[in-house]
Scaffold this active site. Sequence first.
Site, PDB file in Angstrom:
ATOM      1  CB  SER A  99       1.852   0.652  25.988  1.00  7.67           C
ATOM      2  OG  SER A  99       0.595   1.134  25.593  1.00  7.67           O
ATOM      3  CG  ASP A 196       2.526  11.781   7.699  1.00 11.47           C
ATOM      4  OD1 ASP A 196       3.382  11.496   8.567  1.00 11.47           O
ATOM      5  OD2 ASP A 196       2.795  11.867   6.484  1.00 11.47           O
ATOM      6  CG  HIS A 256      -0.679   2.843  30.231  1.00 13.36           C
ATOM      7  ND1 HIS A 256      -0.826   1.479  30.058  1.00 13.36           N
ATOM      8  CD2 HIS A 256      -0.241   3.331  29.035  1.00 13.36           C
ATOM      9  CE1 HIS A 256      -0.503   1.156  28.820  1.00 13.36           C
ATOM     10  NE2 HIS A 256      -0.143   2.255  28.190  1.00 13.36           N
TER      11      HIS A 256
END
Length: 262
Positions: A99, A196, A256
């Site tokens: 990925s 964040d 996946h």
Amino acid sequence: MFSSASSVELAYDEYIPPNSNKTERPLVILHGFLGSKRNWQSLSKAFARDLGRPVYALDLRNHGSSPHARAMTYAHMAADVLDLCKRLSLSNISLLGHSMGGKVAMTFALHPETPSDLIKDLVVSDIAPVRAMVSGDTLLHIQAMEKIEASNVTSRNGANEILEEHEKDPSVRAFLLTNLSTSPNGSPLKFKVPLDILKEGRTEIESFPYAPGERIWNGHTMFVKGTKSKFINRHNKPLINNFFPENIVEELDAGHWIHAEM
């Protein structure tokens, strides 16, 4: 361009085969978004044993035990991998990425500053060299993890209950909760990953640094597609051929997270 000044020193686990080989034809493994080297422990041990080759499973920046750094471009992440290969004197490697880690691996192979003798072959697990939006699930997962931190829960069960509101698959919840830090003395749970920074870097993670025709890597490349996944499909196979002309595509009966399902 790669810049050693901006690279971070990645954490890694090494798996040395019975013949004590540490550098001959190493396999280097790069995990996906919100994953870590821990996801590859069992397979890494099996690879080292069955292949007789050393295996190095890495934590990419802002993941696992590796340092946090605000730049989340594929060029920065590939520079981190190059720095580690130099530190460990690795060459002639097999590079396997899943990925997001697959995009890092492809960037690494395509980058003009990667030494020509560094990569022997490339394995890309269930991702293509595309510029595309990440799945909506990814955004929900980050939001749920933010909610867990804001809720000041002190137990893994409490975190799982919050996460269950956003993700019904228990295996995916277990995967996401591997990012929790241990909670000393019943203090509120926090995640090891900087949510964040990952949220800010989402557009970079969705992207890919090269346009078709800009770069080609002619080495042996295998793309592994999960038959239940749409991350590699007929629409992006021409892209794969454009960047990696010496490729084969193998399909496995999985989604996946192929490495976790097989």
